[in-house]
Design a protein around this motif. Structure first.
Motif, PDB file in Angstrom:
ATOM      1  N   THR A  46      55.025   8.346 -53.372  1.00  0.00           N
ATOM      2  CA  THR A  46      54.765   7.773 -52.310  1.00  0.00           C
ATOM      3  C   THR A  46      54.325   7.950 -51.222  1.00  0.00           C
ATOM      4  OG1 THR A  46      57.851   6.926 -52.424  1.00  0.00           O
ATOM      5  CG2 THR A  46      57.336   7.171 -49.874  1.00  0.00           C
ATOM      6  N   PRO A  47      54.625   8.916 -50.717  1.00  0.00           N
ATOM      7  CA  PRO A  47      52.967   8.785 -49.887  1.00  0.00           C
ATOM      8  C   PRO A  47      51.579   9.523 -50.332  1.00  0.00           C
ATOM      9  CG  PRO A  47      54.483  11.188 -49.650  1.00  0.00           C
ATOM     10  CD  PRO A  47      55.097  10.067 -50.924  1.00  0.00           C
ATOM     11  N   ALA A  48      51.563   9.598 -51.422  1.00  0.00           N
ATOM     12  CA  ALA A  48      50.568   9.120 -52.175  1.00  0.00           C
ATOM     13  C   ALA A  48      50.238   7.827 -51.968  1.00  0.00           C
ATOM     14  CB  ALA A  48      50.401   8.896 -53.495  1.00  0.00           C
ATOM     15  N   LEU A  49      50.705   6.619 -52.387  1.00  0.00           N
ATOM     16  CA  LEU A  49      50.453   5.010 -52.008  1.00  0.00           C
ATOM     17  C   LEU A  49      49.769   4.896 -49.761  1.00  0.00           C
ATOM     18  CD1 LEU A  49      53.484   3.835 -52.884  1.00  0.00           C
ATOM     19  CD2 LEU A  49      51.673   3.626 -53.856  1.00  0.00           C
ATOM     20  N   SER A  98      51.000  13.953 -44.785  1.00  0.00           N
ATOM     21  CA  SER A  98      52.170  14.007 -45.788  1.00  0.00           C
ATOM     22  C   SER A  98      53.118  14.573 -45.853  1.00  0.00           C
ATOM     23  CB  SER A  98      51.222  14.209 -46.976  1.00  0.00           C
ATOM     24  OG  SER A  98      49.921  12.653 -46.910  1.00  0.00           O
ATOM     25  N   GLY A  99      53.183  16.129 -45.895  1.00  0.00           N
ATOM     26  CA  GLY A  99      54.013  16.994 -46.185  1.00  0.00           C
ATOM     27  C   GLY A  99      54.773  16.676 -45.139  1.00  0.00           C
ATOM     28  N   GLU A 101      57.978  -0.166 -48.360  1.00  0.00           N
ATOM     29  CA  GLU A 101      58.119  -0.602 -47.132  1.00  0.00           C
ATOM     30  C   GLU A 101      57.864   0.791 -46.040  1.00  0.00           C
ATOM     31  OE1 GLU A 101      61.156  -2.141 -43.611  1.00  0.00           O
ATOM     32  OE2 GLU A 101      61.843  -0.998 -45.230  1.00  0.00           O
ATOM     33  N   THR A 102      58.513   1.971 -46.576  1.00  0.00           N
ATOM     34  CA  THR A 102      58.144   2.939 -45.688  1.00  0.00           C
ATOM     35  C   THR A 102      56.345   3.303 -45.889  1.00  0.00           C
ATOM     36  OG1 THR A 102      58.709   4.668 -47.284  1.00  0.00           O
ATOM     37  CG2 THR A 102      60.088   4.012 -45.823  1.00  0.00           C
ATOM     38  N   CYS A 113      60.604  11.616 -43.040  1.00  0.00           N
ATOM     39  CA  CYS A 113      61.034   9.532 -42.729  1.00  0.00           C
ATOM     40  C   CYS A 113      61.009   9.642 -44.148  1.00  0.00           C
ATOM     41  CB  CYS A 113      59.513   9.158 -43.153  1.00  0.00           C
ATOM     42  SG  CYS A 113      59.710   7.642 -42.749  1.00  0.00           S
ATOM     43  N   TYR A 114      60.484  10.148 -45.523  1.00  0.00           N
ATOM     44  CA  TYR A 114      61.177   9.327 -47.002  1.00  0.00           C
ATOM     45  C   TYR A 114      62.454  10.316 -47.482  1.00  0.00           C
ATOM     46  CZ  TYR A 114      61.497   8.988 -52.161  1.00  0.00           C
ATOM     47  OH  TYR A 114      62.093   8.537 -53.024  1.00  0.00           O
TER      48      TYR A 114
END
Length: 393
Positions: free
Chosen positions: A108-111, A129-130, A172-173, A136-137
Motif C-alpha cells: 500500500t505505501p509502495a504504491l 511511509s512508516g 483509495e488510501t 492511516c493504513y
C-alpha cells in the motif's frame, strides 16, 4: 487449523510480496528516466523492509488487535505478543494471517512511490511511509477488516462496508495520498522524457497480474470455490481492461502502446479488487471494460485539468479504480449504497487529513524535495552513489 487453507494462504502470501518485489519495482522503474531507476528500486525495497518491521512492532496490533474500540485494535498484539505457532485465526495459524496482511501493509505505501519518483528525498520517503502506514493504513484496516466501526453492525448499520481485498483499504488510501503528495511536491523540472524501458514496465505489470491472484484469491482466507471465483474474475477484469485501454488509446491517438496496454491491466486489477469476492465473470467483464476507459480519462484529468504531476498516475489508476470498483459492488446489489459511499467518504477525508499533516510534520525533519542539481543529475547517483546503466538518458 485447516491444512488446505493454510497451504493456499502461504502461497498467496508469497504472491502478494512478489507484487511489490519485484513486480511493482520493475513496473515503476521502467516508467522513469534511466538516471532514476535505481532510486525507484530503492524506494520499493526499503519500504518493504521497513513496513515488515513496523507491522510486527505495532501495525498488526492496531489493525487486528483485540481492543474493543471501533477506531483501532489497541496494542495488545505488539511484537505478536501472546501469539505462537499454535494460535489460530479462523482456520489459519495467526502468524500466517499476520504475514499475509503484512504483504498488504507493504504494497500500500509502495504504491504511493509512483507519485513522487525522480524528485523526492529518500529520508522523507522512509519517515513518511512508516508513519503513514501506522497512522492511516492500519486504522482503516481495523475499521473495515478488523471488526471496527465500518464492519457489519457498525456506523453504517447491519450491512457494513464491502471491500473484499482493498478497493478502499489499499487503493483509495494510496491513491489519495499519492495525489496529495504530488500536489505538495510540485512537478518535475523535465516531464518530456518517455519511459526509459517499456519492456521492463511490461515485465513488472505481468508480475503484478500473477501476484494479484494471491491478493484477491487469498483474501477469501480459504482454499475453496470463493477463492477460485475471486481469482477468475480478477483475471477477466484485467484482460478486459487491457483491451479497452488499448482500444481507447487507438481511437484517440491512432496508436495503442505497450505501456498503455499494461497500464490498462493494472486499472482492471485495481477496479476488481474490492468486488472480487462478490461478483461473477460477467460482472467482472463489465468492470474491466469500463475501467480501461475510465482510468485512462482520469489520467488526463489529473495531468491536464488539475495540472498535478502524479508522475506514474497512481491516483488515476489505483485511486479511481478502487473507488469505481467499490461503487460497483452496490450497483450489482452486493452491498448497501450508504455503506459503500459512506465508507469511501469517511476513509477519503481521513486519508487526506492524515496525509497532509504527515507531509507538513515530516518535512520539518527531513527535506521533502531534492535540490534542482540533484534532480537534474538523477537520484541514482546523487542519493545512492550508483548507476543502473553506463550511460544515462
Amino acid at each position: 487449523m485447516n491444512g488446505a487453507d493454510t497451504a493456499w494462504i502461504i502461497v498467496a502470501t508469497a504472491l502478494v510480496l512478489f507484487m511489490t518485489l519485484p513486480g511493482l519495482a520493475l513496473f515503476y522503474g521502467g516508467l522513469v528516466r534511466a538516471r532514476n531507476v535505481l532510486s525507484v528500486f530503492m524506494h520499493c525495497y526499503a519500504i518493504a523492509c521497513l513496513m515488515s518491521v513496523l507491522w510486527l512492532v505495532a501495525g498488526y496490533s492496531i489493525a487486528f488487535g483485540g481492543g474493543t474500540s471501533g477506531y483501532w485494535g489497541g496494542l495488545d498484539k505488539m511484537f505478536l505478543g501472546g501469539i505462537d505457532a499454535d494460535t489460530l485465526s479462523g482456520t489459519l495459524p495467526e502468524v500466517l494471517f499476520f504475514a499475509f496482511q503484512m504483504t498488504f501493509a507493504i504494497i500500500t505505501p509502495a504504491l504511493i512511490v509512483g507519485a513522487y519518483v525522480e524528485r523526492i528525498g529518500f529520508g522523507f520517503v522512509l519517515v513518511f511511509s512508516g508513519l503513514w502506514m501506522l497512522l492511516c493504513y492500519a486504522p482503516v484496516v481495523h475499521w473495515i477488516w478488523g471488526g471496527g466501526m465500518m464492519a457489519d453492525g457498525g456506523i453504517f448499520g447491519e450491512i457494513g462496508v464491502r471491500d473484499f481485498a482493498g478497493g478502499i483499504v489499499v487503493h483509495e488510501t494510496a491513491g489519495l495520498a499519492a495525489l496529495i503528495l504530488a500536489f505538495f511536491l510540485g512537478g518535475r523540472k523535465d516531464k518530456t522524457k518517455p519511459p526509459h524501458n517499456p519492456g521492463m514496465v511490461m515485465i513488472g505489470a505481468a508480475m503484478l497480474w500473477v501476484g494479484w491472484f494471491g491478493f484477491n484469491g487469498g483474501s477469501q482466507l480459504a482454499a475453496d470455490g470463493g477463492a477460485a471465483m475471486a481469482l477468475t474474475v480478477t483475471h477477466i477484469s484485467a484482460a478486459t481492461a487491457s483491451l479497452t485501454w488499448a482500444l481507447w488509446e487507438k481511437i484517440k491517438y491512432g496508436k495503442a502502446s505497450l505501456v498503455g496496454l499494461v497500464t490498462g491491466t493494472i486499472a482492471g486489477l485495481a477496479s476488481i479488487t474490492p468486488a472480487s469476492g462478490f461478483v461473477g465473470p460477467v460482472e467482472a467483464l463489465v468492470i474491466g471494460a469500463v475501467a480501461g476507459v475510465l482510468c485512462q480519462e482520469a489520467v488526463n484529468v489529473v495531468r491536464n485539468l488539475l495540472n498535478i504531476d502524479d508522475t506514474l498516475d497512481v491516483f488515476a489508476v489505483h485511486g479511481i479504480g478502487g473507488i469505481f470498483g467499490t461503487i460497483m459492488i452496490a450497483i450489482f446489489g452486493q452491498g448497501a449504497w450508504a455503506a459503500q459511499l459512506g465508507g469511501l467518504v469517511v476513509v477519503g477525508i481521513y486519508t487526506i487529513v492524515v496525509t497532509v499533516v504527515l507531509i507538513k510534520l515530516v518535512a520539518l525533519i527531513t527535506p521533502l524535495r531534492v535540490d534542482e542539481e540533484t534532480e537534474t543529475t538523477g537520484l541514482d547517483l546523487t542519493s545512492h552513489g550508483e548507476r543502473a546503466y553506463d550511460i544515462t538518458s
